[in-house]
Design an enzyme around this catalytic site. Structure first.
Site, PDB file in Angstrom:
ATOM      1  N   HIS A   5       3.875  -6.153  12.926  1.00 24.67           N
ATOM      2  CA  HIS A   5       2.780  -7.130  12.918  1.00 24.67           C
ATOM      3  C   HIS A   5       1.457  -6.515  12.466  1.00 24.67           C
ATOM      4  CE1 HIS A   5       5.585  -9.838  14.741  1.00 24.67           C
ATOM      5  NE2 HIS A   5       5.813  -8.951  15.693  1.00 24.67           N
ATOM      6  N   SER A  40       7.654 -12.589  18.748  1.00 26.28           N
ATOM      7  CA  SER A  40       7.978 -11.778  17.568  1.00 26.28           C
ATOM      8  C   SER A  40       9.326 -12.212  16.984  1.00 26.28           C
ATOM      9  CB  SER A  40       7.954 -10.292  17.943  1.00 26.28           C
ATOM     10  OG  SER A  40       8.097  -9.475  16.806  1.00 26.28           O
TER      11      SER A  40
END
Length: 401
Positions: free
Chosen positions: A200, A97
Protein backbone atom coordinates in the site's frame (compact mmCIF):
# COMPACT_ATOMS: atom_id res chain seq x y z
CA UNK A 1 -27.27 -5.69 11.11
CA UNK A 2 -24.34 -8.09 10.93
CA UNK A 3 -20.85 -7.13 9.75
CA UNK A 4 -18.62 -9.75 8.16
CA UNK A 5 -14.92 -8.87 8.31
CA UNK A 6 -12.37 -10.49 5.99
CA UNK A 7 -8.72 -10.39 7.18
CA UNK A 8 -5.67 -9.66 5.08
CA UNK A 9 -2.07 -10.73 4.96
CA UNK A 10 -0.35 -10.52 8.31
CA UNK A 11 -3.15 -12.45 10.02
CA UNK A 12 -1.65 -15.81 9.02
CA UNK A 13 -0.18 -18.26 11.54
CA UNK A 14 1.70 -21.55 11.08
CA UNK A 15 -0.70 -24.51 11.06
CA UNK A 16 -3.77 -22.28 10.85
CA UNK A 17 -5.52 -24.56 8.37
CA UNK A 18 -5.13 -27.79 10.37
CA UNK A 19 -8.20 -27.55 12.67
CA UNK A 20 -10.48 -26.74 9.75
CA UNK A 21 -9.55 -29.91 7.85
CA UNK A 22 -11.87 -31.91 10.09
CA UNK A 23 -14.79 -30.42 8.16
CA UNK A 24 -16.18 -32.42 5.24
CA UNK A 25 -14.82 -31.28 1.88
CA UNK A 26 -12.12 -29.07 3.37
CA UNK A 27 -9.14 -30.95 1.97
CA UNK A 28 -10.59 -31.13 -1.53
CA UNK A 29 -11.54 -27.43 -1.42
CA UNK A 30 -7.97 -26.37 -0.66
CA UNK A 31 -6.54 -28.71 -3.30
CA UNK A 32 -8.96 -27.14 -5.79
CA UNK A 33 -8.14 -23.60 -4.62
CA UNK A 34 -4.43 -24.44 -4.83
CA UNK A 35 -4.87 -25.57 -8.42
CA UNK A 36 -6.49 -22.23 -9.26
CA UNK A 37 -3.74 -20.30 -7.44
CA UNK A 38 -0.92 -22.54 -8.76
CA UNK A 39 0.29 -23.09 -5.18
CA UNK A 40 0.20 -25.94 -2.65
CA UNK A 41 -2.14 -24.18 -0.24
CA UNK A 42 -2.93 -27.34 1.70
CA UNK A 43 0.70 -27.99 2.65
CA UNK A 44 1.40 -24.31 3.24
CA UNK A 45 -1.54 -23.95 5.63
CA UNK A 46 -0.76 -27.07 7.66
CA UNK A 47 3.01 -27.62 7.80
CA UNK A 48 4.40 -24.33 6.45
CA UNK A 49 6.58 -22.52 8.96
CA UNK A 50 6.54 -18.78 9.71
CA UNK A 51 9.00 -18.04 6.90
CA UNK A 52 7.02 -20.04 4.34
CA UNK A 53 3.75 -18.30 5.11
CA UNK A 54 5.43 -14.91 4.88
CA UNK A 55 5.84 -15.43 1.12
CA UNK A 56 3.44 -12.90 -0.39
CA UNK A 57 2.99 -14.89 -3.60
CA UNK A 58 1.32 -17.82 -1.82
CA UNK A 59 0.14 -16.38 1.49
CA UNK A 60 -2.39 -14.01 -0.07
CA UNK A 61 -4.34 -16.74 -1.91
CA UNK A 62 -4.15 -18.95 1.19
CA UNK A 63 -5.70 -16.27 3.41
CA UNK A 64 -8.46 -15.52 0.88
CA UNK A 65 -9.20 -19.20 0.21
CA UNK A 66 -9.38 -19.91 3.95
CA UNK A 67 -11.86 -17.09 4.53
CA UNK A 68 -14.00 -18.15 1.59
CA UNK A 69 -14.10 -21.79 2.65
CA UNK A 70 -15.29 -20.95 6.16
CA UNK A 71 -17.81 -18.44 4.79
CA UNK A 72 -19.17 -21.22 2.60
CA UNK A 73 -19.45 -23.45 5.67
CA UNK A 74 -21.59 -20.80 7.33
CA UNK A 75 -24.08 -20.99 4.48
CA UNK A 76 -25.50 -18.21 2.35
CA UNK A 77 -22.37 -16.10 1.98
CA UNK A 78 -20.30 -16.97 -1.10
CA UNK A 79 -20.88 -20.31 -2.87
CA UNK A 80 -23.94 -21.06 -5.01
CA UNK A 81 -26.17 -18.31 -3.60
CA UNK A 82 -28.56 -16.31 -5.80
CA UNK A 83 -27.37 -12.73 -5.36
CA UNK A 84 -29.85 -10.02 -6.22
CA UNK A 85 -30.00 -6.29 -5.44
CA UNK A 86 -33.00 -7.00 -3.20
CA UNK A 87 -31.39 -9.72 -1.09
CA UNK A 88 -28.51 -9.94 1.33
CA UNK A 89 -28.59 -6.35 2.57
CA UNK A 90 -28.93 -7.52 6.17
CA UNK A 91 -25.18 -8.18 6.02
CA UNK A 92 -22.47 -5.57 5.44
CA UNK A 93 -19.03 -6.75 4.36
CA UNK A 94 -15.60 -5.16 4.78
CA UNK A 95 -12.23 -6.67 3.97
CA UNK A 96 -8.78 -5.50 5.02
CA UNK A 97 -6.23 -5.15 2.20
CA UNK A 98 -6.22 -8.46 0.27
CA UNK A 99 -9.32 -9.33 2.31
CA UNK A 100 -11.17 -6.96 0.00
CA UNK A 101 -11.02 -9.71 -2.62
CA UNK A 102 -12.70 -12.05 -0.15
CA UNK A 103 -15.27 -9.33 0.49
CA UNK A 104 -15.84 -8.88 -3.26
CA UNK A 105 -16.70 -12.57 -3.57
CA UNK A 106 -18.99 -12.48 -0.54
CA UNK A 107 -20.81 -9.51 -2.06
CA UNK A 108 -21.28 -11.32 -5.37
CA UNK A 109 -18.94 -9.00 -7.32
CA UNK A 110 -16.53 -11.83 -8.19
CA UNK A 111 -16.96 -15.57 -8.28
CA UNK A 112 -14.99 -17.56 -5.70
CA UNK A 113 -12.77 -18.84 -8.51
CA UNK A 114 -12.11 -15.36 -9.88
CA UNK A 115 -11.34 -14.00 -6.41
CA UNK A 116 -8.77 -16.72 -5.72
CA UNK A 117 -7.20 -16.40 -9.18
CA UNK A 118 -6.96 -12.60 -8.96
CA UNK A 119 -5.51 -12.87 -5.46
CA UNK A 120 -2.83 -15.23 -6.74
CA UNK A 121 -1.92 -12.82 -9.53
CA UNK A 122 -1.87 -9.96 -7.03
CA UNK A 123 0.32 -11.90 -4.64
CA UNK A 124 2.88 -12.86 -7.28
CA UNK A 125 2.98 -9.32 -8.66
CA UNK A 126 3.48 -7.84 -5.20
CA UNK A 127 6.17 -10.42 -4.41
CA UNK A 128 8.09 -9.30 -7.48
CA UNK A 129 7.70 -5.68 -6.41
CA UNK A 130 8.92 -6.56 -2.91
CA UNK A 131 12.04 -8.15 -4.37
CA UNK A 132 13.09 -4.88 -6.03
CA UNK A 133 13.85 -3.05 -2.75
CA UNK A 134 14.20 -4.38 0.83
CA UNK A 135 11.14 -2.97 2.59
CA UNK A 136 8.71 -3.99 5.29
CA UNK A 137 5.93 -2.90 7.63
CA UNK A 138 5.49 -2.31 11.37
CA UNK A 139 2.46 -1.73 13.55
CA UNK A 140 2.56 1.36 15.74
CA UNK A 141 0.31 1.22 18.81
CA UNK A 142 -0.48 4.41 20.72
CA UNK A 143 1.54 7.61 20.75
CA UNK A 144 0.76 11.11 19.55
CA UNK A 145 -0.29 11.28 15.87
CA UNK A 146 1.71 14.44 15.20
CA UNK A 147 4.84 12.93 16.77
CA UNK A 148 4.37 9.81 14.68
CA UNK A 149 3.95 11.85 11.48
CA UNK A 150 7.19 13.69 12.22
CA UNK A 151 9.02 10.41 12.87
CA UNK A 152 7.74 8.91 9.62
CA UNK A 153 8.96 11.94 7.68
CA UNK A 154 12.33 11.73 9.40
CA UNK A 155 12.80 8.06 8.55
CA UNK A 156 11.29 8.07 5.04
CA UNK A 157 8.28 5.95 6.02
CA UNK A 158 4.59 6.02 5.06
CA UNK A 159 1.40 5.43 7.03
CA UNK A 160 0.12 2.51 4.95
CA UNK A 161 -2.74 1.20 7.12
CA UNK A 162 -4.88 3.40 9.35
CA UNK A 163 -6.60 0.57 11.17
CA UNK A 164 -8.50 2.27 13.96
CA UNK A 165 -8.36 1.13 17.56
CA UNK A 166 -5.20 3.19 18.05
CA UNK A 167 -3.21 1.23 15.47
CA UNK A 168 -1.31 2.57 12.45
CA UNK A 169 0.80 0.32 10.22
CA UNK A 170 3.76 2.09 8.69
CA UNK A 171 5.83 0.94 5.74
CA UNK A 172 9.07 1.67 3.97
CA UNK A 173 12.78 0.79 3.93
CA UNK A 174 13.97 -1.70 6.54
CA UNK A 175 16.54 0.71 7.91
CA UNK A 176 13.82 3.31 8.47
CA UNK A 177 11.63 0.79 10.27
CA UNK A 178 14.56 -0.26 12.45
CA UNK A 179 15.27 3.36 13.33
CA UNK A 180 11.61 3.92 14.27
CA UNK A 181 11.62 0.86 16.52
CA UNK A 182 14.85 2.00 18.18
CA UNK A 183 13.44 5.48 18.88
CA UNK A 184 9.63 5.29 18.86
CA UNK A 185 7.41 8.29 19.60
CA UNK A 186 6.56 8.77 23.26
CA UNK A 187 4.06 6.21 24.60
CA UNK A 188 4.11 4.28 21.32
CA UNK A 189 5.02 0.63 20.70
CA UNK A 190 6.48 -0.48 17.36
CA UNK A 191 5.91 -4.12 16.37
CA UNK A 192 7.49 -5.48 13.14
CA UNK A 193 5.02 -7.42 10.98
CA UNK A 194 5.60 -10.70 9.17
CA UNK A 195 5.14 -9.36 5.65
CA UNK A 196 7.52 -9.27 2.72
CA UNK A 197 7.42 -5.60 1.78
CA UNK A 198 5.92 -2.12 1.97
CA UNK A 199 2.36 -2.86 0.84
CA UNK A 200 0.00 0.00 0.00
CA UNK A 201 2.83 2.38 -0.87
CA UNK A 202 4.50 3.55 -4.07
CA UNK A 203 6.89 0.58 -3.79
CA UNK A 204 4.02 -1.54 -5.11
CA UNK A 205 3.57 0.52 -8.31
CA UNK A 206 4.86 -2.30 -10.58
CA UNK A 207 2.25 -4.65 -9.11
CA UNK A 208 -0.53 -2.13 -9.63
CA UNK A 209 0.50 -1.69 -13.27
CA UNK A 210 0.46 -5.45 -13.75
CA UNK A 211 -3.05 -5.74 -12.31
CA UNK A 212 -4.30 -2.83 -14.39
CA UNK A 213 -3.28 -4.76 -17.49
CA UNK A 214 -5.32 -7.81 -16.47
CA UNK A 215 -8.59 -6.76 -14.86
CA UNK A 216 -10.12 -5.70 -18.16
CA UNK A 217 -10.73 -9.39 -18.80
CA UNK A 218 -13.03 -9.68 -15.77
CA UNK A 219 -16.75 -9.01 -15.83
CA UNK A 220 -17.68 -8.06 -12.26
CA UNK A 221 -21.29 -8.01 -11.07
CA UNK A 222 -22.72 -5.18 -9.01
CA UNK A 223 -22.64 -5.85 -5.26
CA UNK A 224 -25.73 -7.64 -3.95
CA UNK A 225 -24.66 -7.02 -0.37
CA UNK A 226 -23.47 -3.81 1.21
CA UNK A 227 -19.73 -3.70 0.48
CA UNK A 228 -17.43 -1.13 2.09
CA UNK A 229 -14.15 0.10 0.63
CA UNK A 230 -10.78 0.51 2.37
CA UNK A 231 -10.23 3.72 0.42
CA UNK A 232 -12.70 5.80 2.43
CA UNK A 233 -15.12 3.49 4.23
CA UNK A 234 -17.86 4.26 1.68
CA UNK A 235 -20.19 1.73 0.12
CA UNK A 236 -19.18 0.52 -3.33
CA UNK A 237 -21.88 1.23 -5.87
CA UNK A 238 -20.97 -1.00 -8.81
CA UNK A 239 -18.85 -3.96 -9.83
CA UNK A 240 -16.69 -1.75 -12.03
CA UNK A 241 -16.02 0.58 -9.10
CA UNK A 242 -15.18 -2.36 -6.85
CA UNK A 243 -12.66 -3.70 -9.37
CA UNK A 244 -11.09 -0.27 -9.87
CA UNK A 245 -10.66 0.13 -6.13
CA UNK A 246 -9.17 -3.35 -5.79
CA UNK A 247 -6.45 -2.30 -8.21
CA UNK A 248 -5.78 1.16 -6.78
CA UNK A 249 -5.57 -0.10 -3.18
CA UNK A 250 -2.31 -1.90 -3.99
CA UNK A 251 -0.50 1.46 -3.82
CA UNK A 252 -2.97 3.38 -1.63
CA UNK A 253 -3.31 3.50 2.16
CA UNK A 254 -5.85 1.23 3.84
CA UNK A 255 -8.40 3.26 5.82
CA UNK A 256 -9.93 0.47 7.85
CA UNK A 257 -10.65 3.05 10.53
CA UNK A 258 -13.12 4.61 8.09
CA UNK A 259 -14.77 1.21 7.55
CA UNK A 260 -15.20 0.79 11.31
CA UNK A 261 -16.74 4.28 11.52
CA UNK A 262 -19.19 3.46 8.74
CA UNK A 263 -20.15 0.20 10.43
CA UNK A 264 -20.89 2.11 13.62
CA UNK A 265 -23.00 4.64 11.68
CA UNK A 266 -24.96 1.80 10.09
CA UNK A 267 -25.89 0.53 13.52
CA UNK A 268 -24.13 -2.82 13.34
CA UNK A 269 -25.17 -5.02 16.24
CA UNK A 270 -22.76 -7.92 15.69
CA UNK A 271 -19.58 -8.60 13.73
CA UNK A 272 -17.81 -11.81 12.86
CA UNK A 273 -14.29 -12.09 11.51
CA UNK A 274 -13.51 -14.91 9.11
CA UNK A 275 -10.32 -16.95 9.57
CA UNK A 276 -7.47 -16.44 10.01
CA UNK A 277 -9.27 -14.38 12.64
CA UNK A 278 -8.22 -12.21 15.54
CA UNK A 279 -6.65 -9.00 14.25
CA UNK A 280 -9.76 -7.28 12.87
CA UNK A 281 -11.94 -8.46 15.76
CA UNK A 282 -9.44 -6.87 18.13
CA UNK A 283 -9.50 -3.59 16.22
CA UNK A 284 -13.31 -3.57 16.19
CA UNK A 285 -13.55 -4.24 19.93
CA UNK A 286 -11.18 -1.39 20.74
CA UNK A 287 -12.83 1.04 18.30
CA UNK A 288 -16.36 0.25 19.50
CA UNK A 289 -15.53 -0.19 23.18
CA UNK A 290 -17.59 2.84 24.21
CA UNK A 291 -20.59 1.88 22.09
CA UNK A 292 -21.53 -1.27 23.97
CA UNK A 293 -23.95 -3.89 22.76
CA UNK A 294 -21.95 -4.98 19.71
CA UNK A 295 -20.91 -8.63 19.84
CA UNK A 296 -17.63 -9.31 18.02
CA UNK A 297 -16.78 -12.91 17.19
CA UNK A 298 -13.41 -14.07 15.86
CA UNK A 299 -13.87 -17.42 14.11
CA UNK A 300 -10.82 -19.19 15.54
CA UNK A 301 -11.88 -22.78 14.89
CA UNK A 302 -14.79 -25.06 13.97
CA UNK A 303 -16.16 -24.77 17.51
CA UNK A 304 -17.12 -21.15 16.70
CA UNK A 305 -19.30 -22.04 13.70
CA UNK A 306 -22.53 -22.57 15.63
CA UNK A 307 -22.33 -19.13 17.25
CA UNK A 308 -21.50 -17.55 13.88
CA UNK A 309 -24.53 -19.24 12.28
CA UNK A 310 -26.73 -17.92 15.07
CA UNK A 311 -25.52 -14.37 14.42
CA UNK A 312 -26.23 -14.77 10.68
CA UNK A 313 -29.72 -16.17 11.33
CA UNK A 314 -30.50 -13.28 13.68
CA UNK A 315 -29.58 -10.76 10.99
CA UNK A 316 -31.71 -12.27 8.22
CA UNK A 317 -34.93 -10.52 7.41
CA UNK A 318 -34.05 -7.16 8.92
CA UNK A 319 -34.74 -3.98 6.93
CA UNK A 320 -32.31 -3.19 4.15
CA UNK A 321 -29.57 -0.80 5.13
CA UNK A 322 -28.04 1.81 2.87
CA UNK A 323 -24.98 3.99 3.01
CA UNK A 324 -24.88 6.56 0.24
CA UNK A 325 -22.57 9.44 1.13
CA UNK A 326 -23.21 12.85 -0.40
CA UNK A 327 -19.60 12.94 -1.62
CA UNK A 328 -16.41 10.93 -1.57
CA UNK A 329 -12.78 11.93 -1.34
CA UNK A 330 -9.97 11.09 -3.75
CA UNK A 331 -6.78 10.68 -1.71
CA UNK A 332 -3.10 10.73 -2.51
CA UNK A 333 -1.48 7.25 -2.72
CA UNK A 334 1.99 8.55 -1.72
CA UNK A 335 3.80 11.51 -0.21
CA UNK A 336 4.99 13.98 -2.82
CA UNK A 337 4.19 17.01 -4.95
CA UNK A 338 0.83 17.03 -6.68
CA UNK A 339 0.11 17.99 -10.29
CA UNK A 340 -3.70 17.99 -10.72
CA UNK A 341 -5.16 17.16 -14.11
CA UNK A 342 -6.79 19.93 -16.12
CA UNK A 343 -10.34 18.94 -15.16
CA UNK A 344 -12.87 21.62 -14.31
CA UNK A 345 -15.08 21.38 -11.24
CA UNK A 346 -18.52 20.15 -12.27
CA UNK A 347 -17.14 17.73 -14.87
CA UNK A 348 -18.64 14.24 -15.01
CA UNK A 349 -15.88 11.64 -14.59
CA UNK A 350 -16.19 7.97 -15.54
CA UNK A 351 -14.30 5.56 -13.28
CA UNK A 352 -10.63 5.48 -14.21
CA UNK A 353 -10.42 9.11 -15.39
CA UNK A 354 -6.89 10.47 -14.74
CA UNK A 355 -6.96 13.13 -12.04
CA UNK A 356 -3.28 13.96 -11.78
CA UNK A 357 0.10 12.73 -10.69
CA UNK A 358 2.11 12.70 -7.46
CA UNK A 359 5.87 13.11 -7.79
CA UNK A 360 7.78 11.62 -4.86
CA UNK A 361 11.38 10.85 -4.11
CA UNK A 362 10.83 7.30 -5.33
CA UNK A 363 9.07 8.07 -8.59
CA UNK A 364 5.65 9.08 -9.83
CA UNK A 365 2.19 7.79 -8.96
CA UNK A 366 -0.90 8.42 -11.06
CA UNK A 367 -4.24 9.30 -9.45
CA UNK A 368 -7.52 8.30 -11.05
CA UNK A 369 -11.22 8.46 -10.22
CA UNK A 370 -12.14 5.20 -8.50
CA UNK A 371 -15.81 5.46 -9.43
CA UNK A 372 -18.24 7.31 -11.70
CA UNK A 373 -19.08 10.76 -10.40
CA UNK A 374 -18.91 14.52 -10.74
CA UNK A 375 -15.86 16.52 -9.66
CA UNK A 376 -17.25 18.70 -6.88
CA UNK A 377 -14.15 20.50 -5.69
CA UNK A 378 -10.37 20.46 -5.99
CA UNK A 379 -8.73 20.45 -2.55
CA UNK A 380 -5.15 21.00 -3.79
CA UNK A 381 -3.28 23.21 -6.21
CA UNK A 382 -0.42 22.45 -8.54
CA UNK A 383 2.82 22.08 -6.59
CA UNK A 384 1.23 21.37 -3.19
CA UNK A 385 3.03 18.89 -0.96
CA UNK A 386 0.75 16.07 0.19
CA UNK A 387 1.12 13.01 2.39
CA UNK A 388 -0.19 9.56 1.55
CA UNK A 389 -3.89 9.56 2.35
CA UNK A 390 -4.30 13.34 2.09
CA UNK A 391 -7.48 14.43 0.25
CA UNK A 392 -7.01 15.75 -3.28
CA UNK A 393 -10.55 16.28 -4.52
CA UNK A 394 -14.21 15.73 -3.67
CA UNK A 395 -16.48 13.79 -6.03
CA UNK A 396 -20.24 13.40 -5.96
CA UNK A 397 -20.97 9.72 -6.70
CA UNK A 398 -23.19 9.09 -9.67
CA UNK A 399 -26.58 7.72 -8.64
CA UNK A 400 -28.65 5.71 -11.11
CA UNK A 401 -32.13 6.99 -11.70
Amino acid sequence: MLAVLAPGQGAQKPGMLTPWLELPGAESFFRWAGAIADADLLTLGTTGDAEAIKDTAVTQPLVVAMSLFVARELGGLPGPVAHTPQAGRDVVIAGHSVGELTAAALAGVLSVEAAIALTAVRGRAMARACALTPTGMSAVLGGDPDELAAALERHGLTAANLNGGGQVVVAGPLEGLAALKAEPPAKARVLPLSVAGAFHTSYMAPAREELEGLVGGLRPADPSRLLLSNADGAAVGSGAEALSRLVSQVTSPVHFDACLTTLRELGVTAALELPPAGALAGLAKREWAKDGGVEVLALSGPADLDRARALIDAARGRPEATHQPDWRVVVSPVRGTVSPADVAEGTRLPAGTPLGRIRSRRGEADVTAGYDGVLAEWLVQDGDLVDAGDPLARLYPEVSA
